[in-house]
Design a protein around this motif. Sequence first.
Motif, PDB file in Angstrom:
ATOM      1  N   MET A  33       5.700 -17.478  -0.383  1.00 28.18           N
ATOM      2  CA  MET A  33       6.074 -16.536   0.661  1.00 28.18           C
ATOM      3  C   MET A  33       6.944 -15.449   0.040  1.00 28.18           C
ATOM      4  O   MET A  33       7.885 -15.750  -0.689  1.00 28.18           O
ATOM      5  CB  MET A  33       6.864 -17.228   1.766  1.00 28.18           C
ATOM      6  CG  MET A  33       6.082 -18.248   2.538  1.00 28.18           C
ATOM      7  SD  MET A  33       7.075 -19.008   3.821  1.00 28.18           S
ATOM      8  CE  MET A  33       7.121 -17.691   5.013  1.00 28.18           C
ATOM      9  N   SER A  34       6.643 -14.213   0.350  1.00 25.81           N
ATOM     10  CA  SER A  34       7.484 -13.118  -0.129  1.00 25.81           C
ATOM     11  C   SER A  34       8.818 -13.160   0.609  1.00 25.81           C
ATOM     12  O   SER A  34       8.965 -13.831   1.634  1.00 25.81           O
ATOM     13  CB  SER A  34       6.802 -11.774   0.123  1.00 25.81           C
ATOM     14  OG  SER A  34       6.794 -11.490   1.523  1.00 25.81           O
ATOM     15  N   LYS A  35       9.769 -12.446   0.096  1.00 21.31           N
ATOM     16  CA  LYS A  35      11.093 -12.336   0.709  1.00 21.31           C
ATOM     17  C   LYS A  35      10.976 -11.857   2.168  1.00 21.31           C
ATOM     18  O   LYS A  35      11.598 -12.402   3.065  1.00 21.31           O
ATOM     19  CB  LYS A  35      11.929 -11.356  -0.126  1.00 21.31           C
ATOM     20  CG  LYS A  35      13.328 -11.150   0.312  1.00 21.31           C
ATOM     21  CD  LYS A  35      14.022 -10.193  -0.668  1.00 21.31           C
ATOM     22  CE  LYS A  35      15.434  -9.894  -0.250  1.00 21.31           C
ATOM     23  NZ  LYS A  35      16.121  -9.044  -1.225  1.00 21.31           N
ATOM     24  N   GLY A  36      10.131 -10.857   2.404  1.00 21.60           N
ATOM     25  CA  GLY A  36       9.927 -10.319   3.752  1.00 21.60           C
ATOM     26  C   GLY A  36       9.246 -11.299   4.686  1.00 21.60           C
ATOM     27  O   GLY A  36       9.621 -11.431   5.850  1.00 21.60           O
ATOM     28  N   GLN A  37       8.211 -11.993   4.186  1.00 22.34           N
ATOM     29  CA  GLN A  37       7.518 -12.988   5.006  1.00 22.34           C
ATOM     30  C   GLN A  37       8.466 -14.111   5.413  1.00 22.34           C
ATOM     31  O   GLN A  37       8.437 -14.581   6.544  1.00 22.34           O
ATOM     32  CB  GLN A  37       6.339 -13.598   4.239  1.00 22.34           C
ATOM     33  CG  GLN A  37       5.155 -12.698   4.079  1.00 22.34           C
ATOM     34  CD  GLN A  37       4.098 -13.331   3.190  1.00 22.34           C
ATOM     35  OE1 GLN A  37       4.407 -13.886   2.129  1.00 22.34           O
ATOM     36  NE2 GLN A  37       2.840 -13.237   3.607  1.00 22.34           N
ATOM     37  N   LEU A  38       9.293 -14.538   4.470  1.00 20.29           N
ATOM     38  CA  LEU A  38      10.234 -15.615   4.747  1.00 20.29           C
ATOM     39  C   LEU A  38      11.252 -15.189   5.798  1.00 20.29           C
ATOM     40  O   LEU A  38      11.513 -15.923   6.749  1.00 20.29           O
ATOM     41  CB  LEU A  38      10.930 -16.055   3.459  1.00 20.29           C
ATOM     42  CG  LEU A  38      11.913 -17.221   3.591  1.00 20.29           C
ATOM     43  CD1 LEU A  38      11.220 -18.462   4.139  1.00 20.29           C
ATOM     44  CD2 LEU A  38      12.557 -17.510   2.234  1.00 20.29           C
ATOM     45  N   VAL A  58      18.038 -11.842   6.351  1.00 26.24           N
ATOM     46  CA  VAL A  58      17.808 -11.319   5.008  1.00 26.24           C
ATOM     47  C   VAL A  58      17.836 -12.515   4.056  1.00 26.24           C
ATOM     48  O   VAL A  58      18.819 -13.253   4.021  1.00 26.24           O
ATOM     49  CB  VAL A  58      18.880 -10.288   4.600  1.00 26.24           C
ATOM     50  CG1 VAL A  58      18.654  -9.818   3.170  1.00 26.24           C
ATOM     51  CG2 VAL A  58      18.887  -9.112   5.561  1.00 26.24           C
ATOM     52  N   CYS A  59      16.766 -12.698   3.324  1.00 26.44           N
ATOM     53  CA  CYS A  59      16.681 -13.817   2.386  1.00 26.44           C
ATOM     54  C   CYS A  59      16.948 -13.320   0.967  1.00 26.44           C
ATOM     55  O   CYS A  59      16.672 -12.171   0.637  1.00 26.44           O
ATOM     56  CB  CYS A  59      15.312 -14.481   2.480  1.00 26.44           C
ATOM     57  SG  CYS A  59      15.011 -15.186   4.117  1.00 26.44           S
ATOM     58  N   ASP A  60      17.481 -14.211   0.142  1.00 27.79           N
ATOM     59  CA  ASP A  60      17.816 -13.859  -1.237  1.00 27.79           C
ATOM     60  C   ASP A  60      16.573 -13.634  -2.095  1.00 27.79           C
ATOM     61  O   ASP A  60      16.642 -12.975  -3.122  1.00 27.79           O
ATOM     62  CB  ASP A  60      18.683 -14.949  -1.876  1.00 27.79           C
ATOM     63  CG  ASP A  60      20.065 -15.034  -1.236  1.00 27.79           C
ATOM     64  OD1 ASP A  60      20.458 -14.104  -0.498  1.00 27.79           O
ATOM     65  OD2 ASP A  60      20.754 -16.047  -1.471  1.00 27.79           O
TER      66      ASP A  60
END
Length: 106
Positions: A33-38, A58-60
């Motif tokens: 999963m990309s940062k945005g998808q997550l 916002v994910c790391d």
Amino acid sequence: MAGRSTPRWAALLTAACLLTSCSVHVGGGVTTMSKGQLATAVKDKLSTKTTSTIDSVVCDGGLEGKVGAAQTCTVVTGAKSRRATVRAVDVNGSNIALSIEIIPGQ
């Protein structure tokens, strides 16, 4: 009054997240999963589990589609933010089941 809302928000969000899991279809045979998808998946899932309005997540980084893989995200509600650990608990093809847990005291 504001002092009372912080513990209540944290308690509601923590209760919602401790048992929260969801399955997300990544698509295209991709199991990361990309940062945005997550971030989108976490926000969508938390929004259905709590009465608090989730303003942003916002994910790391992204999340590897491997059972046990983990990522840290920041969940923002109003002026408050909390850190959460998101784990892949099951992977079936391009579907990744997530577990979301608020980190106490963060």
